[in-house]
Design a protein around this motif. Structure first.
Motif, mmCIF file in Angstrom:
data_model
loop_
_atom_site.group_PDB
_atom_site.id
_atom_site.type_symbol
_atom_site.label_atom_id
_atom_site.label_comp_id
_atom_site.label_asym_id
_atom_site.label_seq_id
_atom_site.Cartn_x
_atom_site.Cartn_y
_atom_site.Cartn_z
ATOM 1 N N SER A 152 0.680 -1.041 -0.182
ATOM 2 C CA SER A 152 -0.041 0.046 0.147
ATOM 3 C C SER A 152 0.631 1.373 -0.039
ATOM 4 O O SER A 152 0.574 2.314 -0.526
ATOM 5 C CB SER A 152 -0.895 0.120 1.289
ATOM 6 O OG SER A 152 -1.913 -0.976 1.309
ATOM 7 N N GLN A 198 -7.145 0.771 -0.972
ATOM 8 C CA GLN A 198 -7.808 -0.230 -0.424
ATOM 9 C C GLN A 198 -9.300 -0.065 0.206
ATOM 10 O O GLN A 198 -9.359 1.058 1.001
ATOM 11 C CB GLN A 198 -6.852 -0.747 0.813
ATOM 12 C CG GLN A 198 -6.692 -2.294 1.068
ATOM 13 C CD GLN A 198 -5.467 -2.726 1.648
ATOM 14 O OE1 GLN A 198 -4.471 -1.953 1.959
ATOM 15 N NE2 GLN A 198 -5.450 -3.983 2.100
ATOM 16 N N ASP A 246 -5.324 -0.826 -5.137
ATOM 17 C CA ASP A 246 -4.876 -1.648 -4.169
ATOM 18 C C ASP A 246 -6.072 -2.658 -3.622
ATOM 19 O O ASP A 246 -7.011 -2.333 -3.380
ATOM 20 C CB ASP A 246 -4.584 -0.620 -2.823
ATOM 21 C CG ASP A 246 -3.819 -1.287 -1.761
ATOM 22 O OD1 ASP A 246 -3.418 -2.279 -1.944
ATOM 23 O OD2 ASP A 246 -3.226 -0.476 -0.988
ATOM 24 N N GLU A 247 -5.493 -3.921 -4.144
ATOM 25 C CA GLU A 247 -6.451 -4.786 -3.746
ATOM 26 C C GLU A 247 -7.936 -4.772 -4.074
ATOM 27 O O GLU A 247 -8.889 -4.687 -3.400
ATOM 28 C CB GLU A 247 -6.358 -5.426 -2.247
ATOM 29 C CG GLU A 247 -5.002 -5.685 -1.767
ATOM 30 C CD GLU A 247 -4.834 -6.305 -0.239
ATOM 31 O OE1 GLU A 247 -5.924 -6.971 0.177
ATOM 32 O OE2 GLU A 247 -3.851 -6.102 0.322
HETATM 33 MG MG LIG Z 1 -2.237 -2.851 2.106
#
Ligand SMILES: [Mg+2]
Ligand SMILES: Nc1ncnc2c1ncn2[C@@H]1O[C@H](COP(=O)(O)OP(=O)(O)O)[C@@H](O)[C@H]1O
Lengths: 273, 285
Positions: B48, B91, B169-170
Motif C-alpha cells: 500500500s 484499499q 490496491d486489492e
Molecule cells: Mg495494503
C-alpha cells in the motif's frame, strides 16, 4: 499528517514516571496544577520549572517531544499574553498612545501567565498522557471518582465511555487521513478557494468519516455484547493497580513540593502576581 | 521510456520518533504503458505504501518517482495534476463514497478537474459501463448498495478521470468470484480501449497469473524479485517461504510432474495447462 499533533499521545518507554501508579500520577498532576496557582513570585516559578524538568529527565522522554505538544496551544498562549499586556493596570506606565496604556506590571503578568500555561500543559501532559496509557488513566480515574457512586453517578460507565473515546481518537484520525487521501486521489483540494469553497471541500471527508465512526461504534457495541458486557457490576480488571513504595515516595515529594512553593512565596521578589 | 518509473525509493513512517517504521527500502520498478503490472507480497510488506508513492500522495524519503520521465515530486504544485493522471483506487475504496447519488459520486473526480457538464456526463456513463454499473443504479444512493456494488462505484469514480495509469490496491479483496471477474475484466477492457497502464495489488494468485504481464514480489519492505507470471510462479519454494501462494494450476502441474506427467515447469494458467495436457494425451497436435 493529523497524527503529527502530539498533544495527548502515549510515549512508550521504561521509566520511574511510567511505572508509577495512575492514581499517583493523577495526584501529581493535580498537585502540580494547584502549585502553579499557589506560586506567586519568580522563586516559586523557577522551583516549579526545575521540578518539572527533573521529572521530564526521569521520564526519559525527549524534552523536544513534550515541547512539540505546545504547538497546539500556541494560539491560547499568544492570546492571553496580549490580553495581559494590554489590559493590566499598574503603577509604572511604559508606553501610552491614545487609549492604549502599557504598564510594566502588564508585561510581567503576561510573562508569568505564559509560563504558568506552558508548565500546566507540560506538567499534565507529562504525568497523564505521555507516560500513562489511556486504559490505565481511565482505571485511575474510575478509582478516584468511585466515591461518587454514593450519589448515583455511574462511574464505571463514565470511565468506559472515556476510555472508548480515547481509544477511538487514533482510529478516527487514521480514518480521516485515509479518506482525505482517497479524495485527494480524486483531485480534491482542501487549501484552495475561499471560505465557502473550503467548507464545501470538507463534505466529501465528513460524510464518509461519520459513516465510518457509526460503523465502528456499532461493531464495537455488538462485539462487547457478544462477550457478555453488562456494565460495571462485578466486573474485574485485567491489570490491577498497585500502590507501591515508590508511589508513597512520590506522594510525600508532592506534599513537600507544595510546602516549598508556599515558603518560596514569602521570599521577597521584585514582582508578585 | 517507461510510463511510470520508481528509482531506488525508500519510505519511512514517523521518521525520527520511537514509532519509526521503514515501510519501503530501495525499491525500483518500471510500469510500461498498456501493460498490467501485479504487486504481491505478505501483509505489511509495503504494497500500500508503494502504490501511494505512485500518485504522489506521499513523497519518498529518498529516491525518485518519474511519470513520463518527469519527477512528480519536483514541483509540489503539479501534484494535483499527477493525481489525475495516475488514478489510485485505495484499499476498501467503498468507504470514500459520500454523495447523494451514484452518478454524482462518480462525477466528483471529473468535477475537480473542471471539465464541462457534457463531458462529465459522458465520462460517468463510460466509466459505469466499464465497471458494470447498470443505468438505473446511477440515480440511487451509494449508501444503499451492496459492498461489491459500492466497490464498482468507487472504481468508476477513478476511471471517469481517464487516468493514464490506474493503480488499484486489492480491488477485488472480499468480493464474490463473479464480481471479481467482472471488475477485473472491465479493467482489462478499459486498458485495451485506452492503452493505459494498470498496476494491481492482489492476494489472488490466479488473477495475477491470468491478467498480469509482469509481477513484482515484495518481501519485508524490499523487492524480492520480479518477472513474468511464468517466471515468478516457477519459483514456488521462494514464494512459499515469503508466506505467498502460487495458483492452483501451478500446484496441479507440480503434482502431475511428481506423478511422471511431463508438463513444462512454467505453466501457470488453466488455459496453458489444458493445452499442454491435450497435446500430451494425443487429442491435439
Ligand atoms: Mg495494503
Ligand atoms: N500510517 C502509517 N503509520 C505507520 N506505519 C504504517 C502506516 N501505514 C503502514 N505502516 C506500516 O508500514 C508497513 C507497510 O505497510 P503497508 O504498505 O500498508 O503494507 P501492505 O499494504 O503490504 O500490507 C507495515 O509494517 C505497516 O505497519
Amino acid at each position: 499528517m493529523l497524527k503529527d499533533i502530539t498533544l495527548g499521545q502515549y510515549y512508550p518507554t521504561e521509566s520511574a514516571v511510567h511505572r508509577a501508579d495512575p492514581r499517583t500520577k493523577l495526584l501529581l498532576a493535580t498537585v502540580y496544577i494547584v502549585a502553579l496557582f499557589v506560586a506567586k513570585n519568580i522563586w516559586g516559578f523557577l522551583f516549579a520549572a526545575a521540578a518539572l524538568l527533573l521529572c521530564v529527565r526521569l521520564s526519559r522522554i525527549p524534552l523536544r517531544t513534550i515541547l512539540c505538544g505546545l504547538k497546539a496551544v500556541m494560539f491560547i498562549l499568544v492570546f492571553t499574553a496580549l490580553i495581559n499586556i494590554f489590559l493590566t493596570k499598574g503603577e509604572h506606565l511604559l508606553f501610552s498612545w491614545r487609549f492604549i496604556n502599557i504598564y510594566r506590571e502588564g508585561i510581567y503578568t503576561a510573562i508569568f501567565m505564559a509560563f504558568r500555561i506552558i508548565m500546566l500543559i507540560m506538567g499534565t501532559g507529562l504525568f497523564l498522557t505521555y507516560t500513562t496509557t489511556p486504559i490505565m488513566l481511565t482505571n485511575g480515574l474510575e478509582y478516584v471518582l468511585s466515591p461518587l457512586k454514593v450519589f448515583g453517578v455511574q462511574v464505571h460507565e463514565f470511565a468506559m465511555m472515556m476510555s472508548t473515546a480515547l481509544r477511538f481518537i487514533p482510529s478516527l484520525m487514521e480514518d480521516t487521513d485515509r479518506i482525505m487521501d482517497a479524495q485527494k486521489a480524486r483531485g480534491a483540494s482542501f487549501s484552495s478557494g475561499g471560505l465557502i469553497a473550503k467548507a464545501k471541500a470538507l463534505i466529501p471527508i465528513l460524510i464518509p468519516l461519520f459513516v465510518c465512526a457509526f460503523k465502528r461504534a456499532d461493531d464495537l457495541s455488538v462485539a462487547m455484547e457478544c462477550r457478555c458486557y453488562r456494565g460495571g457490576k462485578g466486573r474485574t480488571k485485567m491489570t490491577v493497580m498497585r500502590f507501591s513504595a515508590a508511589d508513597w515516595l512520590w506522594t510525600v515529594l508532592a506534599v513537600l513540593f507544595v510546602v516549598a512553593i508556599v515558603f518560596l512565596n514569602r521570599i521577597p521578589a521584585g514582582f508578585t502576581l | 521510456m517507461a510510463k511510470l518509473e520508481l528509482k531506488n525509493v525508500s519510505y519511512s513512517y514517523s521518521p525520527g520518533t520511537p514509532f519509526e517504521k521503514k515501510a519501503l527500502q530501495n525499491v525500483s520498478l518500471t510500469v510500461e504503458a498498456g501493460s498490467i503490472t501485479g504487486i504481491i507480497g505478505h501483509t505489511g510488506s509495503g504494497k500500500s505504501t508503494l502504490v501511494r508513492l505512485m500518485n504522489g500522495l506521499i513523497s519518498p524519503s529518498s529516491g525518485t518517482v518519474l511519470l513520463d520521465g518527469v519527477d512528480i515530486n519536483a514541483d509540489k504544485k503539479s501534484l494535483a495534476s499527477v493525481m489525475c493522471r495516475v488514478g489510485l483506487v485505495m484499499q476498501y475504496p467503498e468507504y470514500q463514497l459520500f454523495d447523494e447519488t451514484v452518478e454524482k459520486d462518480i462525477s466528483y473526480g471529473p468535477k475537480n478537474m473542471k471539465l464541462s457538464d457534457d463531458e462529465i456526463a459522458l465520462r460517468v456513463r463510460e466509466a459505469a459501463a466499464f465497471t458494470g454499473i447498470p443505468e438505473d443504479m446511477l440515480s440511487r444512493s451509494p449508501f444503499d448498495l451492496s459492498g461489491g456494488q459500492k466497490r464498482r462505484v468507487a472504481i468508476a469514480g477513478i476511471l471517469a478521470m481517464r487516468p493514464e495509469v490506474i493503480v488499484l490496491d486489492e480491488p477485488a479483496a472480499g468480493l464474490d468470484p463473479m464480481g471479481r471477474k467482472e471488475i477485473l475484466g472491465g479493467l482489462v477492457n478499459y486498458r485495451d480501449r485506452t492503452g493505459c497502464a494498470i498496476v494491481i495489488v492482489s492476494h489472488n494468485m490466479e488473477d495475477m497469473a491470468n491478467y498480469c504481464d509482469k509481477i513484482i514480489v515484495l518481501k519485508e519492505s524490499r523487492e524480492a524479485f520480479e518477472g513474468t507470471p511464468k517466471e515468478v510462479f516457477a519459483r514456488r519454494a521462494e514464494l512459499e517461504e515469503n508466506g505467498l501462494d502460487v495458483p492452483d494450476t501451478v500446484k496441479l502441474a507440480d503434482e502431475l510432474r511428481a506423478r511422471g506427467v511431463p508438463v513444462s515447469g512454467d505453466v501457470c494458467t488453466p488455459d496453458a495447462l489444458a493445452s499442454e495436457l491435450a497435446v500430451l494425451l494425443g487429442y491435439k497436435k
